[in-house]
Enzyme design. Sequence first.
Site, PDB file in Angstrom:
ATOM      1  CB  CYS A 117      32.805  44.760  40.426  1.00  0.00           C
ATOM      2  SG  CYS A 117      32.054  43.454  39.477  1.00  0.00           S
ATOM      3  CE1 TYR A 118      37.965  45.688  41.611  1.00  0.00           C
ATOM      4  CE2 TYR A 118      39.333  46.909  40.091  1.00  0.00           C
ATOM      5  CZ  TYR A 118      39.091  45.777  40.835  1.00  0.00           C
ATOM      6  OH  TYR A 118      39.996  44.755  40.811  1.00  0.00           O
TER       7      TYR A 118
END
Length: 419
Positions: A100-101
């Site tokens: 998700c980063y």
Amino acid sequence: MADAPNPTRRRLLLYGLAGTSTAAAGIIGFERWRHRGIAVKGPDRAAFLSPTGIVTQRRRLGRTGLEVSVVGIGAGGLEGPGPIHRAVDKGINYIDTSACYGDGSSENIIGRAFKESADLRDKLVLATKWDAGARMPKERILGSLDESLKRLGTDHVDIMQIHNLGDHNPADNGFNRLDNPELYAAMDAAKAAGKVRFFGASGHTGNRTNILEHAIDKGVFDIILVKMNVLDNEGAHVPRLLQHAKEKDVGVVTMKSQPEGGWMPAGLESSKWNIYQANLRWCLSQDIACVVHSSIGTEEKAQDEAIGAVHDELTEIAPQERELLERYAMQLSPHYCRGCHDAPCVSACPEGIAVPKVLRAVMYDRHYEWPEHARKTYAELEEASQWSERCLTCARCDEACPHGVDASARVREARRNLV
Ligand code: SF4
Ligand code: SF4
């Protein structure tokens, strides 16, 4: 009747500094740390750096048996591979990223670093996270793993964690994600294929202790990654969680050690340790293996300060450090919204405003200087939970907050700055 705690003890409990062990958005995305407020005037910080400039302290990461450096790279803010190489050269061997980063950009940067240095992969304990929802089928979860491996350019990760278990909403309350049988089928398949060595669970929210205890009790998560800092510790029952992890020999990695982004209140600038260092040291005086921070993945100065902060065997922080932390906590406390699970500010609000979520958006704007993410976080809230005309004159949330946070002013600030 039990004795009431004395005033000092009560104050320490309030700030989470009592009982130190002598042992040893929605789904968040690209969590950027600008390392602001850490530059400290006063004594030469180099005087307190490790004589070798290398992290030598390692701790066992619970039943995984992995030996990890006591500080690690939080890879949420990576901008390039350079700091990864430098950190590893200085003895740091733990890196924590997520699919998700930056929509995978953090994993991509780590993959570039692996390409640049043939033996780097073997020098790092690589932890990432998949975003396994409550009703997600096994195939989709495994697909997310394969995408991560592709971005990372490796055939396996050491640790795969279920990301940000929390009480986000009734359909995603953390417990229901952990009760998805498809998750465990995916974990079995990933392990059988040799793509993951160990599994973990991460939690940031006010209810993280209950959720992560539930994860530990599943018996298949070997590590937890938990938010832990001096202001949000006892109130969030983190000591109980650490004890539970210890009893089950589950490794503990901590994050979010710097409340309000490590902002340095006036008058504390000349302390031996700066606040960033003192907060890292406080985490490591507890029963944990490693504390990760995103500045370690982006800034040489932050790497060096972290290494300097952990040069000694940290089993208990010294009285002077406790004093610094207490002064820091007392000054910072009214500015720091803990995102309380049973938020009294929400119960007190006659208009149903999602006060902690609004305040989180303001924090991104004020302290992370990340206005685009602040606006996005604010915009994701339902309009009726962002603002009411009543907020112009009301202050019930301020009165209800046990920590003295000026919540109503921030709700108004969000309305002014984030729409
Ligand atoms: S404003 Fe106060 S009561 Fe509300 S979540 Fe933040 S710290 Fe807790
Ligand atoms: S100021 Fe706004 S958010 Fe705070 S209690 Fe009043 S109506 Fe609710």
